[in-house]
Design a protein around this motif. Structure first.
Motif, PDB file in Angstrom:
ATOM      1  N   ILE A  52       0.357   7.550  -6.348  1.00 13.64           N
ATOM      2  CA  ILE A  52      -0.623   8.634  -6.494  1.00 13.64           C
ATOM      3  C   ILE A  52      -0.150   9.911  -5.803  1.00 13.64           C
ATOM      4  O   ILE A  52      -0.917  10.851  -5.622  1.00 13.64           O
ATOM      5  CB  ILE A  52      -2.014   8.222  -5.953  1.00 13.64           C
ATOM      6  CG1 ILE A  52      -1.951   7.928  -4.442  1.00 13.64           C
ATOM      7  CG2 ILE A  52      -2.557   7.018  -6.698  1.00 13.64           C
ATOM      8  CD1 ILE A  52      -3.315   7.993  -3.782  1.00 13.64           C
ATOM      9  N   GLY A  53       1.120   9.920  -5.400  1.00 13.04           N
ATOM     10  CA  GLY A  53       1.692  11.149  -4.863  1.00 13.04           C
ATOM     11  C   GLY A  53       1.502  11.358  -3.371  1.00 13.04           C
ATOM     12  O   GLY A  53       1.677  12.457  -2.859  1.00 13.04           O
ATOM     13  N   GLU A  54       1.131  10.290  -2.652  1.00 11.87           N
ATOM     14  CA  GLU A  54       1.039  10.366  -1.192  1.00 11.87           C
ATOM     15  C   GLU A  54       2.324   9.830  -0.583  1.00 11.87           C
ATOM     16  O   GLU A  54       3.005   9.005  -1.195  1.00 11.87           O
ATOM     17  CB  GLU A  54      -0.129   9.503  -0.698  1.00 11.87           C
ATOM     18  CG  GLU A  54      -1.483  10.156  -0.779  1.00 11.87           C
ATOM     19  CD  GLU A  54      -1.646  11.286   0.221  1.00 11.87           C
ATOM     20  OE1 GLU A  54      -1.086  11.186   1.319  1.00 11.87           O
ATOM     21  OE2 GLU A  54      -2.320  12.280  -0.118  1.00 11.87           O
ATOM     22  N   LYS A  55       2.656  10.254   0.629  1.00 11.60           N
ATOM     23  CA  LYS A  55       3.860   9.749   1.277  1.00 11.60           C
ATOM     24  C   LYS A  55       3.632   8.301   1.709  1.00 11.60           C
ATOM     25  O   LYS A  55       4.420   7.413   1.439  1.00 11.60           O
ATOM     26  CB  LYS A  55       4.192  10.618   2.486  1.00 11.60           C
ATOM     27  CG  LYS A  55       5.575  10.380   3.032  1.00 11.60           C
ATOM     28  CD  LYS A  55       5.922  11.407   4.104  1.00 11.60           C
ATOM     29  CE  LYS A  55       6.734  10.771   5.188  1.00 11.60           C
ATOM     30  NZ  LYS A  55       5.958  10.394   6.384  1.00 11.60           N
ATOM     31  N   GLU A  56       2.541   8.073   2.378  1.00  9.64           N
ATOM     32  CA  GLU A  56       2.157   6.713   2.763  1.00  9.64           C
ATOM     33  C   GLU A  56       0.689   6.732   3.160  1.00  9.64           C
ATOM     34  O   GLU A  56       0.119   7.801   3.378  1.00  9.64           O
ATOM     35  CB  GLU A  56       3.012   6.211   3.942  1.00  9.64           C
ATOM     36  CG  GLU A  56       2.822   7.033   5.204  1.00  9.64           C
ATOM     37  CD  GLU A  56       3.748   6.605   6.345  1.00  9.64           C
ATOM     38  OE1 GLU A  56       4.680   5.847   6.119  1.00  9.64           O
ATOM     39  OE2 GLU A  56       3.488   7.054   7.465  1.00  9.64           O
ATOM     40  N   PHE A  57       0.081   5.548   3.232  1.00 10.72           N
ATOM     41  CA  PHE A  57      -1.242   5.462   3.848  1.00 10.72           C
ATOM     42  C   PHE A  57      -0.994   5.008   5.274  1.00 10.72           C
ATOM     43  O   PHE A  57      -0.545   3.886   5.501  1.00 10.72           O
ATOM     44  CB  PHE A  57      -2.118   4.447   3.109  1.00 10.72           C
ATOM     45  CG  PHE A  57      -2.463   4.854   1.706  1.00 10.72           C
ATOM     46  CD1 PHE A  57      -3.048   6.089   1.445  1.00 10.72           C
ATOM     47  CD2 PHE A  57      -2.212   4.011   0.642  1.00 10.72           C
ATOM     48  CE1 PHE A  57      -3.373   6.466   0.158  1.00 10.72           C
ATOM     49  CE2 PHE A  57      -2.530   4.379  -0.658  1.00 10.72           C
ATOM     50  CZ  PHE A  57      -3.110   5.614  -0.898  1.00 10.72           C
ATOM     51  N   SER A  58      -1.292   5.880   6.220  1.00 11.07           N
ATOM     52  CA  SER A  58      -0.868   5.551   7.586  1.00 11.07           C
ATOM     53  C   SER A  58      -1.836   4.615   8.291  1.00 11.07           C
ATOM     54  O   SER A  58      -1.509   4.037   9.312  1.00 11.07           O
ATOM     55  CB  SER A  58      -0.648   6.824   8.396  1.00 11.07           C
ATOM     56  OG  SER A  58      -1.772   7.647   8.269  1.00 11.07           O
TER      57      SER A  58
ATOM     58  N   ALA B 105       0.598   4.287  -2.537  1.00 10.53           N
ATOM     59  CA  ALA B 105       0.528   5.683  -2.083  1.00 10.53           C
ATOM     60  C   ALA B 105       1.484   6.553  -2.896  1.00 10.53           C
ATOM     61  O   ALA B 105       1.107   7.625  -3.381  1.00 10.53           O
ATOM     62  CB  ALA B 105       0.866   5.770  -0.596  1.00 10.53           C
ATOM     63  N   LYS B 106       2.696   6.054  -3.047  1.00 12.09           N
ATOM     64  CA  LYS B 106       3.701   6.834  -3.793  1.00 12.09           C
ATOM     65  C   LYS B 106       3.264   7.059  -5.237  1.00 12.09           C
ATOM     66  O   LYS B 106       3.492   8.119  -5.811  1.00 12.09           O
ATOM     67  CB  LYS B 106       5.049   6.124  -3.749  1.00 12.09           C
ATOM     68  CG  LYS B 106       5.689   6.252  -2.385  1.00 12.09           C
ATOM     69  CD  LYS B 106       7.201   6.136  -2.421  1.00 12.09           C
ATOM     70  CE  LYS B 106       7.761   6.300  -1.020  1.00 12.09           C
ATOM     71  NZ  LYS B 106       7.372   5.168  -0.115  1.00 12.09           N
TER      72      LYS B 106
ATOM     73  N   THR C 184       0.836  -1.204   0.000  1.00 11.97           N
ATOM     74  CA  THR C 184       0.000   0.000   0.000  1.00 11.97           C
ATOM     75  C   THR C 184       0.872   1.255   0.000  1.00 11.97           C
ATOM     76  O   THR C 184       0.480   2.274  -0.569  1.00 11.97           O
ATOM     77  CB  THR C 184      -0.973   0.044   1.195  1.00 11.97           C
ATOM     78  OG1 THR C 184      -0.272  -0.358   2.351  1.00 11.97           O
ATOM     79  CG2 THR C 184      -2.150  -0.857   0.973  1.00 11.97           C
ATOM     80  N   GLY C 185       2.056   1.159   0.598  1.00 10.10           N
ATOM     81  CA  GLY C 185       3.004   2.279   0.550  1.00 10.10           C
ATOM     82  C   GLY C 185       3.422   2.565  -0.887  1.00 10.10           C
ATOM     83  O   GLY C 185       3.547   3.719  -1.295  1.00 10.10           O
TER      84      GLY C 185
ATOM     85  N   SER D  27      -1.891   0.309  11.521  1.00  9.14           N
ATOM     86  CA  SER D  27      -1.435   1.699  11.397  1.00  9.14           C
ATOM     87  C   SER D  27       0.074   1.779  11.564  1.00  9.14           C
ATOM     88  O   SER D  27       0.699   0.913  12.168  1.00  9.14           O
ATOM     89  CB  SER D  27      -2.132   2.573  12.437  1.00  9.14           C
ATOM     90  OG  SER D  27      -1.894   2.056  13.724  1.00  9.14           O
TER      91      SER D  27
END
Lengths: 163, 195
Positions: A74-80, A71-72, A67-68, A94
């Motif tokens: 789509i431009g997110e750092k991570e899904f926490s 996330a990257k 999932t990390g 989490s």
């Protein structure tokens, strides 16, 4: 290397267990695991006997890594936070302090809202324990007082493992 | 990245089996799983497609015994070998302590071997690792096949740095434990040096 060596000492291990034991009670959860992002189980409380904890740790880390990666993309750092809903049991996963994964297994006796609320509080505490742990390991290394158990192993010790 | 737990007196290390599709990475793990005493192994997990191609990874935890009062555990992972699973391969390399490159000895797979080895180097670099500084073993698998290339030729292409290498036939188990022992030993020596 990309990550410093993960080390766990007795003192911090106790502190961590106190925090997750309390979380287990407050969130009315069945089991709680702490897993290193590389897939190593750090600790577990609750009804851990019923589960294959090693496999669970490895798959959780794989899950977080996958999932990390998403996330990257789509431009997110991570899904926490990840949440998996089952017929009876649910998993709330989490990331704590950017490095450790907290897994809470709960059923209908609890709720997602309650788990989220309690996890948030415990995460801050866990985060500071892990910060302390990291600093302690670094200090020990700097002072050269590492009580590393493998510093004096011999070739014979290693060969004996395979005999 | 090994994990040392002073509280439970355990040390955990991660070994990754890398190589081109169908070279025998999963077969290596399956053989180890079959031949290991039940109390020394955990469950083997395979995240595979319906046609038994590895989709994400295989995982096998092994407990080797104790060194100086510390339980020594190795977590064995394979990567999906098929070219288009590169994103997954990168993830599995995270936190690796040692790599086994499984090469397919068949002549027609030499290009796939070379491509996979390049890919390994590249993906490690992206994570901040250097293959030349990691514990690393090469295994030439499928030596029993009639189309197997001569070792010298494979060595020239796949092991220019002369790391420890083994000939193997993973289906019968030949060379499988030798490879595992060699990489485990290199990791432990590396741990000893690192401190």
């Amino acid at each position: 290397m990309s990550n410093p060596q993960m080390v766990m000492y007795e003192e911090e291990f106790q502190e961590i267990n106190i925090v997750i034991e309390r979380l287990l009670q407050e969130a009315n959860a069945k089991v709680i695991f702490l897993v290193d992002k590389n897939g190593q189980l750090i600790s577990g409380v609750g009804d851990t006997e019923r589960f294959d904890t090693t496999s669970l740790a490895s798959l959780t880390a794989g899950n977080i890594a996958a999932t990390g990666g998403l996330a990257k993309l789509i431009g997110e750092k991570e899904f926490s936070i990840l949440f998996h809903e089952g017929e009876k049991d649910n998993l709330h996963i989490s990331i704590v302090g950017g490095r450790v994964i907290l897994v809470v297994l709960f059923d209908s006796r609890s709720s997602l809202g309650l788990v989220r609320l309690r996890v948030k509080k415990s995460s801050d505490e866990l985060s500071s324990i892990f910060d302390k742990l990291l600093k302690k390991a670094e200090d020990k290394e700097k002072r050269g007082t590492s009580d590393f158990p493998f510093a004096e192993i011999t070739d014979d010790d290693i060969d004996n493992l395979f005999s | 990245m090994s994990f040392i737990n002073y509280a439970s007196r355990e040390i955990n290390c991660k070994i990754v089996y890398y190589g081109p599709g169908l070279c025998g990475k999963t077969t290596n793990l399956q053989y180890v799983y079959q031949k290991t005493a039940p109390d020394a192994k955990g469950k083997m997990i395979s995240l595979a497609t319906e046609t038994e191609r590895t989709l994400f990874f295989d995982f096998l935890p092994l407990a080797l015994g104790e060194i100086r009062g510390f339980k020594t555990r190795f977590h064995l992972y394979t990567v999906p070998g098929q070219v288009f699973y590169d994103a997954s391969r990168k993830l599995i390399l995270k936190g690796v302590d040692g790599v086994v490159f499984v090469a397919d000895s068949q002549e027609e797979r030499i290009d796939a071997n070379i491509e996979s080895l390049d890919n390994l180097r590249f993906n490690l670099k992206e994570q901040g690792y250097d293959l030349d500084k990691l514990p690393y073993v090469v295994q030439y698998n499928k030596r029993d096949l009639p189309s197997a290339m001569p070792i010298e030729e494979m060595r020239r292409d796949l092991n220019p740095t002369n790391v420890v290498e083994y000939e193997a036939c993973a289906t019968t188990g030949e060379g499988v434990f030798e490879t595992l022992k060699a990489i485990a030993k290199l990791i432990l020596i590396d741990l000893k040096k690192g401190k």
